[in-house]
Design an enzyme around this catalytic site. Sequence first.
Site, PDB file in Angstrom:
ATOM      1  N   ALA A 131      -2.636  -4.578  -1.836  1.00  0.00           N
ATOM      2  CA  ALA A 131      -2.886  -4.596  -0.386  1.00  0.00           C
ATOM      3  C   ALA A 131      -4.368  -4.316  -0.128  1.00  0.00           C
ATOM      4  CB  ALA A 131      -2.020  -3.545   0.286  1.00  0.00           C
ATOM      5  N   SER A 132      -4.875  -4.915   0.954  1.00  0.00           N
ATOM      6  CA  SER A 132      -6.322  -4.862   1.196  1.00  0.00           C
ATOM      7  C   SER A 132      -6.822  -3.475   1.606  1.00  0.00           C
ATOM      8  CB  SER A 132      -6.696  -5.876   2.287  1.00  0.00           C
ATOM      9  OG  SER A 132      -6.395  -7.163   1.828  1.00  0.00           O
TER      10      SER A 132
ATOM     11  N   GLU B 233      11.019  -7.850  -3.702  1.00  0.00           N
ATOM     12  CA  GLU B 233      11.554  -6.568  -3.237  1.00  0.00           C
ATOM     13  C   GLU B 233      10.979  -6.391  -1.836  1.00  0.00           C
ATOM     14  OE1 GLU B 233      12.060  -3.404  -1.916  1.00  0.00           O
ATOM     15  OE2 GLU B 233      10.605  -2.508  -3.294  1.00  0.00           O
ATOM     16  N   LEU B 234      11.845  -6.595  -0.838  1.00  0.00           N
ATOM     17  CA  LEU B 234      11.343  -6.702   0.545  1.00  0.00           C
ATOM     18  C   LEU B 234      11.769  -5.490   1.377  1.00  0.00           C
ATOM     19  CD1 LEU B 234      12.033 -10.533   0.846  1.00  0.00           C
ATOM     20  CD2 LEU B 234      10.041  -9.350  -0.080  1.00  0.00           C
TER      21      LEU B 234
ATOM     22  N   TRP C 235       0.803  -1.222   0.000  1.00  0.00           N
ATOM     23  CA  TRP C 235       0.000   0.000   0.000  1.00  0.00           C
ATOM     24  C   TRP C 235       0.841   1.278   0.000  1.00  0.00           C
ATOM     25  CZ3 TRP C 235       1.961   2.421   4.090  1.00  0.00           C
ATOM     26  CH2 TRP C 235       2.528   1.614   5.085  1.00  0.00           C
ATOM     27  N   ASN C 236       2.150   1.189   0.274  1.00  0.00           N
ATOM     28  CA  ASN C 236       2.858   2.437   0.610  1.00  0.00           C
ATOM     29  C   ASN C 236       3.094   3.378  -0.570  1.00  0.00           C
ATOM     30  OD1 ASN C 236       4.812   0.684  -0.356  1.00  0.00           O
ATOM     31  ND2 ASN C 236       6.388   1.364   1.071  1.00  0.00           N
TER      32      ASN C 236
ATOM     33  N   CYS D  70      10.483   1.371   1.911  1.00  0.00           N
ATOM     34  CA  CYS D  70      11.561   0.405   2.148  1.00  0.00           C
ATOM     35  C   CYS D  70      12.926   1.084   2.046  1.00  0.00           C
ATOM     36  CB  CYS D  70      11.455  -0.754   1.171  1.00  0.00           C
ATOM     37  SG  CYS D  70      11.346  -0.218  -0.531  1.00  0.00           S
TER      38      CYS D  70
ATOM     39  N   GLY E 255       7.001  -6.186  -0.628  1.00  0.00           N
ATOM     40  CA  GLY E 255       6.321  -6.248   0.661  1.00  0.00           C
ATOM     41  C   GLY E 255       7.271  -6.643   1.765  1.00  0.00           C
TER      42      GLY E 255
HETATM   43  O1  LIG Z   1       8.799   0.300   0.026  1.00  0.00           O
HETATM   44  C1  LIG Z   1       9.508   0.455  -0.999  1.00  0.00           C
HETATM   45  C2  LIG Z   1       9.323   1.681  -1.731  1.00  0.00           C
HETATM   46  C3  LIG Z   1      10.164   1.871  -2.938  1.00  0.00           C
HETATM   47  C4  LIG Z   1       9.485   2.853  -3.762  1.00  0.00           C
HETATM   48  C5  LIG Z   1      10.308   3.296  -4.892  1.00  0.00           C
HETATM   49  O2  LIG Z   1      10.445   2.576  -5.894  1.00  0.00           O
HETATM   50  O3  LIG Z   1      10.758   4.429  -4.833  1.00  0.00           O
END
Ligand SMILES: O=CCCCC(=O)O
Length: 456
Positions: free
Chosen positions: A158-159, A230-231, A132-133, A264, A208
């Site tokens: 994401a839910s 991609e964690l 979701w971020n 992240c 995630g």
């Molecule tokens: O949570 C990871 C965010 C990476 C976002 C990006 O590609 O800038």
Amino acid sequence: MAIATTNPATGETLRTFDELTGDEIDRKIARAVTAFHEHRRTSFAERAERMRRAADILEAETDDLARLATLEMGKTLASAKAEVAKCAKGCRWYAEHTEALLVDQPHDVGDTSANVFTRYEPLGPVLAVMPWNFPYWQVFRFACPALMAGNVGLLKHASNVPQVALAIEDVLRRAGFAEGVFQTLLVGSGKIESIIDDDRVRAVTLTGSEPAGRQVGARAGQNVKPSVLELGGSDAFIVMPSADLAEAVDNAVASRMLNNAQSCINAKRFIVHERVAEEFTRRLVAKMEGLRIGDPMDDDTDLGPLSSPDAVETLAKQVSDTVAAGARLRTGGHPIDRPGNYFEPTVLTGIPDGSPGHREEFFGPVALVWTARDADDAIRIANDSSFGLGGSAWTRDEAEQQRFVTEVETGMIYINKFTESTPEVPFGGIKNSGYGRELAGFGPRAFVNAKTVWIA
Ligand SMILES: O=CCCCC(=O)O
């Protein structure tokens, strides 16, 4: 978790959605397969035209799309608009470059009568499990290269961002991608494994958490399907005495607080040379205390809410356990007593080995500060993490710059600039931050059959 839009700034649930049934999922996968057979036969020029149209739609509708993201996950409206603009940039970049990136690659076998080359062919339906971020960008980061390469996408978002998930499908359909080329599956995480098991789904990408990555990567492995993971990350931000301290502090705060401090690649561990550590920390604390906390829809808000009450609870426990282990709280440290999921900008120093500050990713506005004796010590501290996503080092000394480039164990290292993603540059990590790379030339090649062709 229910599939719902709950405003993180107020806690109010605004819309709920029913999960797809097993039959509905089956029909969507069938549609993806049918769409793939058509889509793979379209030319790069046709796909590029659709990608450019998607960019036009994103640009024309930025305000509405951005509001949806702010409403669902709480990022500031300004950053949501920037995110939508970045998606448009991604569409245009891959429209322009994918054909050249996937052109047949000739091989010299010492026999001039043979025509030998690698051809990159799409794989089919790819499942994208996304967080979701950055609810738009993370999806477009996958979809632009994947669709341009001739694959089709199935999105399990994401839910808490269902409306964004549906909006993305809608944008790509209106851009001209045929029905089934990109579909949102409104399902909970309990359905992911059976979708990966489905023979018609050919690959999976996940952005995630580390536990989610382990589960999805293992399931893909059992099914012998390629995966990109991609964690999380706990990126180091190293500051040496030759750095411009004011610039370093400004960038430290900008990186730590990017996206309401939920990325992240936020700088999370600040590793500062002992000669400048106290001054750096003093300025960092002052800047963190000066941030304006408020409604993410307001233009003058620097820091909005976290995504959920659980996120606040997790962060509060990580901070209090780190303090209990011996860290010093320099400012903040607590949830804010107001409606919504707010947490104080926080600075901790003297992070004890083995404490959550040392071992875990802090997904919120907490800066963890270490003091390093010299460059060796800074590199040791930076590498003393199970994560290896990005990182940055601030120094004008060229020898030090080269050491950080070579010795910091991450997928990305930035010197005198904090880690950011952009379509032109590969993105991804090592260690528990995942495997595979996205963006640049790696994006389109992530999900292709690199087929060897030998015509004698
Ligand atoms: O949570 C990871 C965010 C990476 C976002 C990006 O590609 O800038």
